[in-house]
Design an enzyme around this catalytic site. Structure first.
Site, PDB file in Angstrom:
ATOM      1  N   ALA A 199      -0.482  33.009  41.595  1.00 27.00           N
ATOM      2  CA  ALA A 199       0.900  32.753  41.200  1.00 27.00           C
ATOM      3  C   ALA A 199       1.918  33.145  42.259  1.00 27.00           C
ATOM      4  O   ALA A 199       3.076  32.746  42.186  1.00 27.00           O
ATOM      5  CB  ALA A 199       1.210  33.475  39.893  1.00 27.00           C
ATOM      6  N   ARG A 221       6.112  34.012  53.165  1.00 27.10           N
ATOM      7  CA  ARG A 221       5.924  34.116  54.609  1.00 27.10           C
ATOM      8  C   ARG A 221       5.289  32.875  55.240  1.00 27.10           C
ATOM      9  O   ARG A 221       5.230  32.757  56.460  1.00 27.10           O
ATOM     10  CB  ARG A 221       5.092  35.368  54.939  1.00 27.10           C
ATOM     11  CG  ARG A 221       5.915  36.643  54.895  1.00 27.10           C
ATOM     12  CD  ARG A 221       5.071  37.861  55.169  1.00 27.10           C
ATOM     13  NE  ARG A 221       4.256  38.222  54.014  1.00 27.10           N
ATOM     14  CZ  ARG A 221       3.211  39.044  54.062  1.00 27.10           C
ATOM     15  NH1 ARG A 221       2.841  39.559  55.207  1.00 27.10           N
ATOM     16  NH2 ARG A 221       2.530  39.327  52.967  1.00 27.10           N
ATOM     17  N   LYS A 277       1.634  28.228  48.768  1.00 22.19           N
ATOM     18  CA  LYS A 277       0.703  28.837  49.720  1.00 22.19           C
ATOM     19  C   LYS A 277      -0.741  28.397  49.503  1.00 22.19           C
ATOM     20  O   LYS A 277      -1.449  28.050  50.452  1.00 22.19           O
ATOM     21  CB  LYS A 277       0.802  30.355  49.629  1.00 22.19           C
ATOM     22  CG  LYS A 277      -0.275  31.069  50.426  1.00 22.19           C
ATOM     23  CD  LYS A 277       0.079  32.497  50.741  1.00 22.19           C
ATOM     24  CE  LYS A 277      -0.280  33.452  49.636  1.00 22.19           C
ATOM     25  NZ  LYS A 277      -0.073  34.848  50.064  1.00 22.19           N
ATOM     26  N   GLU A 280      -1.872  52.269  45.902  1.00 18.25           N
ATOM     27  CA  GLU A 280      -1.238  51.274  46.763  1.00 18.25           C
ATOM     28  C   GLU A 280      -0.603  51.973  47.965  1.00 18.25           C
ATOM     29  O   GLU A 280      -0.084  53.089  47.836  1.00 18.25           O
ATOM     30  CB  GLU A 280      -0.172  50.507  45.977  1.00 18.25           C
ATOM     31  CG  GLU A 280      -0.755  49.556  44.940  1.00 18.25           C
ATOM     32  CD  GLU A 280      -1.783  48.611  45.544  1.00 18.25           C
ATOM     33  OE1 GLU A 280      -1.419  47.803  46.407  1.00 18.25           O
ATOM     34  OE2 GLU A 280      -2.962  48.699  45.155  1.00 18.25           O
ATOM     35  N   ASN A 291      -1.355  35.109  54.424  1.00 20.28           N
ATOM     36  CA  ASN A 291       0.043  35.337  54.072  1.00 20.28           C
ATOM     37  C   ASN A 291       1.008  34.547  54.943  1.00 20.28           C
ATOM     38  O   ASN A 291       2.126  34.277  54.544  1.00 20.28           O
ATOM     39  CB  ASN A 291       0.387  36.832  54.181  1.00 20.28           C
ATOM     40  CG  ASN A 291      -0.361  37.635  53.147  1.00 20.28           C
ATOM     41  OD1 ASN A 291      -0.241  37.395  51.946  1.00 20.28           O
ATOM     42  ND2 ASN A 291      -1.181  38.564  53.594  1.00 20.28           N
ATOM     43  N   LYS A 339     -14.512  -3.699  61.237  1.00 17.19           N
ATOM     44  CA  LYS A 339     -14.141  -3.307  59.876  1.00 17.19           C
ATOM     45  C   LYS A 339     -15.003  -4.042  58.867  1.00 17.19           C
ATOM     46  O   LYS A 339     -15.196  -5.256  58.992  1.00 17.19           O
ATOM     47  CB  LYS A 339     -12.673  -3.657  59.628  1.00 17.19           C
ATOM     48  CG  LYS A 339     -12.152  -3.152  58.302  1.00 17.19           C
ATOM     49  CD  LYS A 339     -11.113  -4.081  57.685  1.00 17.19           C
ATOM     50  CE  LYS A 339     -11.758  -5.271  57.011  1.00 17.19           C
ATOM     51  NZ  LYS A 339     -10.828  -6.108  56.248  1.00 17.19           N
ATOM     52  N   ALA A 351     -16.515 -10.637  75.519  1.00 22.89           N
ATOM     53  CA  ALA A 351     -15.280  -9.843  75.556  1.00 22.89           C
ATOM     54  C   ALA A 351     -14.123 -10.591  74.912  1.00 22.89           C
ATOM     55  O   ALA A 351     -13.978 -11.797  75.082  1.00 22.89           O
ATOM     56  CB  ALA A 351     -14.933  -9.516  77.004  1.00 22.89           C
ATOM     57  N   TYR A 372      -7.782 -13.066  58.265  1.00 18.78           N
ATOM     58  CA  TYR A 372      -6.649 -12.835  57.362  1.00 18.78           C
ATOM     59  C   TYR A 372      -5.615 -13.918  57.574  1.00 18.78           C
ATOM     60  O   TYR A 372      -5.190 -14.177  58.711  1.00 18.78           O
ATOM     61  CB  TYR A 372      -6.060 -11.451  57.697  1.00 18.78           C
ATOM     62  CG  TYR A 372      -4.966 -10.974  56.791  1.00 18.78           C
ATOM     63  CD1 TYR A 372      -5.096 -11.037  55.407  1.00 18.78           C
ATOM     64  CD2 TYR A 372      -3.797 -10.438  57.322  1.00 18.78           C
ATOM     65  CE1 TYR A 372      -4.082 -10.568  54.583  1.00 18.78           C
ATOM     66  CE2 TYR A 372      -2.785  -9.961  56.497  1.00 18.78           C
ATOM     67  CZ  TYR A 372      -2.930 -10.027  55.125  1.00 18.78           C
ATOM     68  OH  TYR A 372      -1.938  -9.563  54.320  1.00 18.78           O
TER      69      TYR A 372
HETATM   70  C1  UD1 Z   1      -3.236  43.687  46.304  1.00 16.91           C
HETATM   71  C2  UD1 Z   1      -3.794  44.981  45.718  1.00 16.91           C
HETATM   72  C3  UD1 Z   1      -4.181  45.919  46.850  1.00 16.91           C
HETATM   73  C4  UD1 Z   1      -5.170  45.237  47.763  1.00 16.91           C
HETATM   74  C5  UD1 Z   1      -4.621  43.912  48.265  1.00 16.91           C
HETATM   75  C6  UD1 Z   1      -5.689  43.153  48.979  1.00 16.91           C
HETATM   76  C7  UD1 Z   1      -2.641  45.344  43.614  1.00 16.91           C
HETATM   77  C8  UD1 Z   1      -1.546  46.083  42.931  1.00 16.91           C
HETATM   78  N1  UD1 Z   1      -2.770  45.594  44.914  1.00 16.91           N
HETATM   79  O1  UD1 Z   1      -2.049  44.038  46.974  1.00 16.91           O
HETATM   80  O2  UD1 Z   1      -4.753  47.092  46.334  1.00 16.91           O
HETATM   81  O3  UD1 Z   1      -5.480  46.081  48.850  1.00 16.91           O
HETATM   82  O4  UD1 Z   1      -4.191  43.098  47.144  1.00 16.91           O
HETATM   83  O5  UD1 Z   1      -5.139  42.022  49.585  1.00 16.91           O
HETATM   84  O6  UD1 Z   1      -3.353  44.609  42.978  1.00 16.91           O
HETATM   85  N2  UD1 Z   1      -0.426  37.557  42.183  1.00 16.91           N
HETATM   86  C9  UD1 Z   1      -0.167  36.845  41.036  1.00 16.91           C
HETATM   87  N3  UD1 Z   1       0.803  37.296  40.196  1.00 16.91           N
HETATM   88  C10 UD1 Z   1       1.520  38.409  40.447  1.00 16.91           C
HETATM   89  C11 UD1 Z   1       1.243  39.125  41.623  1.00 16.91           C
HETATM   90  C12 UD1 Z   1       0.261  38.679  42.475  1.00 16.91           C
HETATM   91  O7  UD1 Z   1      -0.781  35.829  40.759  1.00 16.91           O
HETATM   92  O8  UD1 Z   1       2.380  38.743  39.617  1.00 16.91           O
HETATM   93  C13 UD1 Z   1      -1.480  37.082  43.082  1.00 16.91           C
HETATM   94  C14 UD1 Z   1      -0.943  36.680  44.438  1.00 16.91           C
HETATM   95  O9  UD1 Z   1      -0.634  35.291  44.450  1.00 16.91           O
HETATM   96  C15 UD1 Z   1      -2.111  36.989  45.353  1.00 16.91           C
HETATM   97  C16 UD1 Z   1      -2.793  38.162  44.676  1.00 16.91           C
HETATM   98  O10 UD1 Z   1      -2.362  38.143  43.335  1.00 16.91           O
HETATM   99  O11 UD1 Z   1      -3.029  35.941  45.414  1.00 16.91           O
HETATM  100  C17 UD1 Z   1      -2.464  39.497  45.330  1.00 16.91           C
HETATM  101  O12 UD1 Z   1      -1.098  39.741  45.220  1.00 16.91           O
HETATM  102  P1  UD1 Z   1      -0.296  40.453  46.378  1.00 16.91           P
HETATM  103  O13 UD1 Z   1       1.119  40.593  45.941  1.00 16.91           O
HETATM  104  O14 UD1 Z   1      -0.545  39.778  47.664  1.00 16.91           O
HETATM  105  O15 UD1 Z   1      -0.980  41.893  46.345  1.00 16.91           O
HETATM  106  P2  UD1 Z   1      -0.924  42.969  47.474  1.00 16.91           P
HETATM  107  O16 UD1 Z   1       0.383  43.677  47.407  1.00 16.91           O
HETATM  108  O17 UD1 Z   1      -1.340  42.399  48.755  1.00 16.91           O
HETATM  109 CA    CA Z   2      -1.550  40.152  49.674  1.00 19.43          CA
END
Ligand code: UD1
Ligand code: CA
Length: 458
Positions: free
Chosen positions: A11, A16, A23, A155, A228, A352, A381, A388
């Site tokens: 989601a 970035r 993405k 985290e 990312n 073709k 050649a 067509y």
């Molecule tokens: C997360 C982990 C972290 C880990 C890292 C690895 C958590 C809190 N942290 O951090 O421990 O080291 O991944 O890459 O889980 N997403 C959703 N909905 C949301 C939030 C995120 O679908 O509300 C999805 C994002 O699209 C993504 C994934 O979850 O695919 C990870 O989310 P992201 O925000 O990138 O987590 P990180 O902060 O990188």
């Molecule tokens: Ca991430």
């Protein structure tokens, strides 16, 4: 292996990437990042796959395909990974286990996931972790110094300086026991520096509930790298392509340079195949024994049998090529074409939707479309099948042992019968009789005493 449910978190908006395309739809090896994740998940034969989507939702669904094994759940606001998994709860079985994957981590291998799932059971939890030289940005794995068992994930932004020195990180990929999930996810709080509901907070809860935490690691660190931005995407693209090249080299394929090679689909090679630089293989491509692909060729959905050579700068699509053929340089072979054995297609030739039987040659500057060509035909050649009329397409039939002189046009529908010879420069509008010379050409004349125009000299 226990049967699993899969939840894919997809989601996030991926700011970035600086792109209007969501993405998870950016292609890696010609396929959306998310599709890589889904295909890997499918290799584990899950009960169901629940995709949590948000940004660009409809486009994501359309592009990735509404396959019946997918359940799409919208997370309207991205309140954190814990909140995201909570959206999937209604789709999950009451018991059993759930594998959590990230939609932006495309290269994880199904074998890595299998070993992780093998560590899990209905009342424990398994985390995929890796030791990184530079763990910055990731959640850290906190272990009990006595027992070495996992206690929690912290985290980066909430970590103490001593915790930041830990190199073992959370990849985000984990297997969760369904029966505890609801109570854990309900108890998550967003009282942290990011104001998010962290999925990682359930680890400490699990430990409190006496649930065992197991860990395993991928064979290669790059399996768990997320995308990312465009730089990471291009790094992963190269990593993936070199992994594909390495496997092919293990099977005996020779590359001029495995770093200049792209597969966007599946490439299957026989023995002793040689591939020169800058070739792209798309869709399903099969190369037989002793096939050589020269530099700068693009092959899409092509099967080439033993001993055939494709010379440089050729583009071939939806085509079957027999044994010991020669194609190119600069050949363009378009969909619906079959070349039998020992066919030669030379430079600046476009073919073709045509069948060319064995031993026939179209060596220079020709267009052959919608044509049935027999054996041992020689096309001079500059020959063009005029297939067509601006509205409809018509077929040209060129039977065995025909010889077509250079710069001829065959106005379809027309049949050039067995053994016919067509004089150079002819425009053939009617079927030709077997074995005869047919030509349509203005008789050559010469004008005596003709003078070239000259400019006035004074
Ligand atoms: C997360 C982990 C972290 C880990 C890292 C690895 C958590 C809190 N942290 O951090 O421990 O080291 O991944 O890459 O889980 N997403 C959703 N909905 C949301 C939030 C995120 O679908 O509300 C999805 C994002 O699209 C993504 C994934 O979850 O695919 C990870 O989310 P992201 O925000 O990138 O987590 P990180 O902060 O990188
Ligand atoms: Ca991430």
């Amino acid at each position: 292996m226990l049967q699993i449910d899969v939840v894919v978190l997809a989601a996030g908006m991926g700011k970035r990437m600086r792109s209007t395309l969501p993405k998870v739809l950016h292609p890696l090896a010609g396929k959306p990042i998310l599709s890589h994740v889904l295909d890997t998940a499918r290799a584990l034969s899950p009960a169901k796959i629940c995709v949590i989507y948000g940004h660009g939702g409809e486009l994501v669904r359309q592009t990735v395909g509404n396959d019946p094994d997918l359940i799409w759940v919208k997370q309207a606001q991205q309140l954190g990974t814990g909140h995201a998994v909570k959206q999937a709860l209604p789709c999950l079985r009451k018991n059993g286990i759930t594998l959590v994957l990230f939609g932006d981590v495309p290269l994880v291998k199904s074998n890595t996931l299998k070993s992780l799932v093998d560590k899990a059971c209905e009342d424990n939890l398994a985390l995929l972790t890796v030791e990184l030289n530079n763990p910055a940005g990731y959640g850290r794995i906190i272990r009990d110094p006595q027992t070495n068992r996992v206690q929690a994930i912290v985290e980066e932004r909430d970590a103490l300086p001593s915790q930041k020195r830990i190199h073992e990180i959370n990849t985000g990929i984990m297997v969760l026991p369904n029966m505890y999930l609801e109570s854990w996810l309900d108890r998550l709080s967003n009282a942290n520096t990011q104001g998010e509901y962290y999925l990682t907070d359930i680890i400490a809860m699990a430990v409190n509930d006496g649930v065992r935490i197991e860990t395993s690691s991928p064979a290669s660190d790059w399996e768990v790298v997320g995308v990312n931005d465009k730089i990471q995407l291009s790094d992963l693209e190269r990593t993936h392509q070199q992994d594909v090249a390495r496997k092919l080299m293990e099977q005996g394929v020779t590359f001029a340079d495995p770093a200049r090679f792209d597969v966007r689909g599946q490439l299957v090679c026989g023995n002793n195949v040689e591939i020169d630089v800058n070739c792209i293989f798309e869709g399903n491509v099969r190369l037989g024994d002793n096939v050589k692909i020269s530099a700068n060729c693009i092959l899409r959905n092509v099967a080439i049998s033993d001993g055939s050579i494709v010379h440089p700068f050729s583009m071939i699509e939806d085509t079957e090529i027999g044994e010991n053929c020669r194609v190119g340089p600069y050949a363009r072979i378009r969909p619906g074409t079959q070349l039998a054995d020992a066919v030669h297609v030379g430079n600046f030739v476009e073919i073709k939707n045509s069948h060319i039987a064995s031993g026939s040659k179209v060596n220079h500057l020709s267009y052959i479309g919608d044509t049935e060509m027999g054996r041992r035909v020689n096309i001079g050649a500059g020959t063009i099948t005029c297939n067509y009329d601006g509205a409809f397409k018509y077929q040209t039939i060129i039977e065995d042992d025909v010889f077509i002189g250079s710069d001829s046009q065959l106005i379809a529908p027309v049949t050039v019968t067995k053994g016919s010879t067509i004089g150079a420069g002819s425009t053939i509008t009617r079927d030709t009789p077997e074995g005869q010379l047919t030509l349509s050409r203005i008789k050559q004349i010469s004008i005596a005493n003709w003078k070239r125009p000259e400019k006035n000299k004074d």
